[in-house]
Design an enzyme around this catalytic site. Sequence first.
Site, short mmCIF file in Angstrom:
data_model
loop_
_atom_site.label_atom_id
_atom_site.label_comp_id
_atom_site.label_asym_id
_atom_site.label_seq_id
_atom_site.Cartn_x
_atom_site.Cartn_y
_atom_site.Cartn_z
N PRO A 1 -12.17 0.58 -0.68
CA PRO A 1 -11.46 -0.71 -0.68
C PRO A 1 -10.12 -0.72 0.05
O PRO A 1 -9.49 -1.77 0.18
CB PRO A 1 -11.24 -0.99 -2.17
CG PRO A 1 -11.27 0.34 -2.82
CD PRO A 1 -12.19 1.20 -2.02
N TYR B 1 -6.90 -5.17 10.20
CA TYR B 1 -6.68 -5.71 8.85
C TYR B 1 -7.01 -7.20 8.79
O TYR B 1 -7.64 -7.65 7.82
CB TYR B 1 -5.22 -5.45 8.41
CG TYR B 1 -5.03 -5.68 6.92
CD1 TYR B 1 -5.31 -4.67 6.01
CD2 TYR B 1 -4.60 -6.90 6.44
CE1 TYR B 1 -5.17 -4.87 4.64
CE2 TYR B 1 -4.45 -7.12 5.07
CZ TYR B 1 -4.73 -6.10 4.19
OH TYR B 1 -4.60 -6.31 2.84
N TYR C 1 0.87 -1.18 0.00
CA TYR C 1 0.00 0.00 0.00
C TYR C 1 0.91 1.22 0.00
O TYR C 1 1.64 1.44 0.97
CB TYR C 1 -0.88 0.03 1.25
CG TYR C 1 -1.97 -1.03 1.30
CD1 TYR C 1 -1.68 -2.34 1.67
CD2 TYR C 1 -3.29 -0.70 0.99
CE1 TYR C 1 -2.68 -3.30 1.73
CE2 TYR C 1 -4.30 -1.66 1.05
CZ TYR C 1 -3.99 -2.96 1.41
OH TYR C 1 -4.98 -3.90 1.48
C1 PHB Z 1 -7.39 -6.51 -4.56
O1 PHB Z 1 -6.53 -7.39 -4.71
O2 PHB Z 1 -8.26 -6.32 -5.41
C2 PHB Z 1 -7.36 -5.68 -3.33
C3 PHB Z 1 -6.49 -5.99 -2.31
C4 PHB Z 1 -6.45 -5.21 -1.18
C5 PHB Z 1 -7.27 -4.11 -1.06
C6 PHB Z 1 -8.18 -3.81 -2.07
C7 PHB Z 1 -8.22 -4.60 -3.22
O3 PHB Z 1 -7.21 -3.33 0.05
#
Ligand code: PHB
Length: 394
Positions: free
Chosen positions: A293, A385, A201
């Site tokens: 997301p 998480y 991230y």
């Molecule tokens: C994804 O792999 O699509 C994905 C993974 C982690 C996230 C959001 C999307 O926080």
Amino acid sequence: MKTQVAIIGAGPSGLLLGQLLHNAGIDNVIIERQSPDYVLGRIRAGVLEQGMVELLRQAGVGQRMDREGLVHGGFELALDGRQVHIDLHTLTGGKTVMVYGQTEVTRDLMAARREAGAQTIYQAGDVVPHGMKSAETFVTFEKDGQAWRLDCDYIAGCDGFHGVARQSIPADCLKVFERVYPFGWLGILADTPPVHEELVYARHERGFALCSMRSATRTRYYLQVPTSDHVDNWSDQRFWDELKLRLPQDLANKLITGPSIEKSIAPLRSFVVEPMQYGRLFLVGDAAHIVPPTGAKGLNLAASDVSTLFNILLKVYREDRLDLLEKYSEICLRRVWKAERFSWWMTSMLHRFDDQDAFDQRIVESELEYFIGSEAGRKTIAENYVGLPYETIE
Ligand code: PHB
Ligand code: APR
């Protein structure tokens, strides 16, 4: 037609609820607007919390996930070029997440339902729930030009954010909480090896980026883009170039690019409706709430709603515990709001907001510094998480 539980929507919520109920001997019929191929064509989330992993195993659909899914014991934060490892396993006393695409979860659930011989009506039009506040509850729909009525005890609204279930509740009985963010995520899917063994991230002055994956040979990458942007503005080359700019140098150097096999922009939104029920109608998953997301919580919240509704219905049918029905919404919402908070926080910490002044930016930087510099802070990130516990239904 007659069943015990009518389920609207054959996304992960509807299919998982249907499978758990079927295994417990509770009859159910799923009514879905689209075709199976259409449902499987949607590229969605990819990270499963341990609670959801266990629920899928309990439903008897965990075999392929356990074979092919990737267990991740941590993830990486890249903060303006600096890398910080969040060791989920150590920080949570042994918990992990499973990287396994929603598409695959849906495929496994569809196969299990087919094998079980449980009924799913695909390509149903004009689905409408009726009599939610009466003893005569039913769903009407149209299939192949013919009108149908499905009588039932309860209706599960598993029909996503744009579905009919929430819209069929009188507006003055619902309270809506909403935040729309001024940006979206441009995502691509590619058959390339992941740039890193864990998810990354990345917070960067040019905007957020995420490196995710579906397998050892398939990757999913995202870039923060303005809401007004359009996929046609993004050639594969432009995407890869921009991604490299937002990643720490050594990751950018290692990034293997290739042609995209899917490319789309998704808006970011926080949304909750209260309560999540109206008489004999129960809203499940995206029908009741949306998270941005960034915390990987959307699909997992759908799973915890399913677990709650399933365990309540089990006690209703087996022990006549009708008192539990009115508890559904409050039990779900306690967990939903915690995940909303975490998703909002991750989004706020990692994205670029054009309306932030220099002071706001320093506050965010120092909040992040504080969290990652303290074991208590890292534990807070990690426990959210991997997923907060499900409540027991008693
Ligand atoms: C994804 O792999 O699509 C994905 C993974 C982690 C996230 C959001 C999307 O926080
Ligand atoms: N009638 C019948 N079916 C409908 C209707 C309708 N009026 N409206 C929508 N549907 C169907 C959709 O076609 C879809 O297949 O309901 C299904 C809803 O599925 P999802 O949108 O995937 O929602 P859900 O099952 O709650 O899944 C959890 O959380 O954050 C997300 O990515 C995650 O999509 C996932 C969701």
